[in-house]
Design an enzyme around this catalytic site. Structure first.
Site, short mmCIF file in Angstrom:
data_model
loop_
_atom_site.label_atom_id
_atom_site.label_comp_id
_atom_site.label_asym_id
_atom_site.label_seq_id
_atom_site.Cartn_x
_atom_site.Cartn_y
_atom_site.Cartn_z
N SER A 106 0.82 -1.21 0.00
CA SER A 106 0.00 0.00 0.00
C SER A 106 0.86 1.26 0.00
O SER A 106 1.97 1.29 0.55
CB SER A 106 -0.90 0.01 1.24
OG SER A 106 -1.53 1.25 1.42
N TYR A 129 -2.46 5.88 -4.86
CA TYR A 129 -3.63 6.74 -4.94
C TYR A 129 -3.32 7.95 -5.83
O TYR A 129 -2.16 8.31 -6.03
CB TYR A 129 -4.01 7.28 -3.56
CG TYR A 129 -4.50 6.26 -2.57
CD1 TYR A 129 -5.76 5.69 -2.69
CD2 TYR A 129 -3.70 5.88 -1.49
CE1 TYR A 129 -6.21 4.76 -1.77
CE2 TYR A 129 -4.15 4.96 -0.55
CZ TYR A 129 -5.41 4.40 -0.71
OH TYR A 129 -5.86 3.49 0.21
N HIS A 275 -14.06 -1.05 -2.33
CA HIS A 275 -13.13 -0.72 -1.26
C HIS A 275 -13.52 -1.43 0.04
O HIS A 275 -13.36 -0.90 1.14
CB HIS A 275 -13.06 0.79 -1.03
CG HIS A 275 -11.70 1.31 -0.68
ND1 HIS A 275 -10.84 1.86 -1.60
CD2 HIS A 275 -11.03 1.34 0.50
CE1 HIS A 275 -9.73 2.23 -1.00
NE2 HIS A 275 -9.80 1.92 0.28
#
EC number: 1.1.-.-
Length: 396
Positions: A106, A129, A275
């Site tokens: 991540s 992101y 998500h």
């Protein structure tokens, strides 16, 4: 505690973890309707039992982005993984590597790219992101490429953080949050010793490396609130392609038209995902959305799916509904919190065994043989009316 199924790890993790951490991964957005439907819809997909098919040469192996996988599973990107076990990202990556499946790091991991990548043999995947700070994005892409990451997972369903009411009650946020977290930590000694003391530093590793200074949990909460970019559009894919020439997967697709756009803009894969029910409550479960998306783009782009997958039967169900591979998130984090690398390794073994049983009893010798033929087609007669669209391959 006896661990005989993946669900046992959730109960164990709840006992070990401070509440603010357990509920952070266990909870969802708003009233958590979508969170519940993810699991419930998938669990009610009826498999079609077949017998006397000579299943002695069954294989779970598959190929994705020119990588051989021992089974169609990858570990999903999970933020703060290193808060759930000592250097958690390293431990989870090691378990995935040993099992022959990808691990996805991540953006907001505790362990930075450079700490995790050298510990495993196969290239890991990296998740990114869209952020206001494009300098950070470029830096992260360059570091991921330098570390040998093979695939970029570009998360697009978070232009703004979802409203997660449970976090305010648990101590992750809300009044006197820091004091509540401290008290929870000292009253959970196993976690306090293994992670709280011996798992330091508790930085946001990738962000600290870019900023050149330590970052902590308060920085994480503030950084999330201030850095997500609501101006995200398909043009951002073109910008990313200037810095990333490997496979790129768009994570957060729930609509067939968005899936078609991903094909048009040259993505290599999509993740059908809400998500994990943590963003917009009330949207379709992934199981409900997947068949229509598969009808629209199957064969044109790799289809991955997550949200609600808790065991090997769920993996087979998702593939039958149209996925090529699935991502595991919460399921592996519960196992990691319980027993570290060994817990994740055992979970993956359980999932593999469950998949083999399901495939043997549905007559699918290989992953390519799992299809809608593996499902009971008259689902509208066997299931509640709300699930009838699954039988027809249409979204509700």
């Amino acid at each position: 505690m006896i661990i005989s199924a993946a669900s046992d790890y959730r109960a164990a993790a709840q006992r070990i973890l401070p509440p603010f951490l357990f509920h952070y991964i266990d909870g969802g957005a708003y009233a958590e309707y979508t969170l519940r439907r993810n699991v419930e819809d998938l669990s009610q997909v009826a498999l079609r039992q077949r017998v006397l098919k000579n299943m002695s040469d069954l294989s779970l192996e598959t190929t994705l982005f020119n990588e051989k996988l021992s089974m169609p599973v990858a570990l999903a990107p999970v933020g703060l993984c290193g808060m759930y076990a000592r250097r958690g990202e390293v431990q989870a990556a090691g378990a995935a590597d040993a099992h022959g499946i990808p691990f996805t790091l991540s953006t907001v991991s505790v362990c930075p790219i450079e700490e995790v990548a050298p510990t495993i043999k196969r290239p890991m995947w990296f998740q990114l992101y869209v952020l206001r700070d494009r300098g950070f994005m470029r830096n992260a892409l360059e570091r991921a490429k330098a570390a040998g990451c093979s695939t970029l997972v570009f998360t697009v369903d978070m232009p703004t953080p979802g409203a997660r009411y449970r976090d305010a009650h648990s101590g992750m946020s809300g009044p006197n949050a820091a004091m509540r977290r401290y008290w929870q930590a000292v009253t959970h000694p196993q976690w306090a010793w293994d992670v709280g003391l011996n798992g330091r530093p508790h930085d946001l590793g990738n962000i600290s490396a870019y900023l050149g200074k330590p970052t902590g949990l308060e920085d994480y909460i503030g950084w999330l609130a201030n850095n997500f970019d609501p101006s995200i559009s398909w043009k951002d894919l073109e910008w990313i392609r200037d810095f990333w020439d490997g496979p790129m997967v768009i994570k957060g697709i729930l609509d067939p038209e968005d899936a078609r756009d991903a094909v048009r803009f040259g993505a290599d894969g999509i993740v059908v995902s809400n998500h994990g029910g943590r963003q917009l409550d009330g949207v379709l479960s992934s199981a409900r959305a997947l068949p229509a998306i598969a009808d629209a783009v199957k064969g044109d782009i790799a289809i991955l799916a997550d949200s609600g997958i808790r065991n090997g039967l769920d993996v087979v169900r998702m593939i039958a509904l149209g996925a090529d591979t699935v991502l595991l998130g919460r399921a592996y984090l519960y196992a990691l919190a319980t027993a570290g690398k060994a817990g994740v390794a055992n979970l993956l073994n359980l999932i593999e065994k469950e998949m083999k049983v399901a495939m043997t009893l549905t007559g699918a010798k290989s992953i390519s043989e799992i299809s809608q033929d593996s499902l009971v087609q008259e689902l509208d007669k066997a299931l509640p009316a709300a699930l009838a669209p699954l039988a027809k391959g249409n979204a509700a």
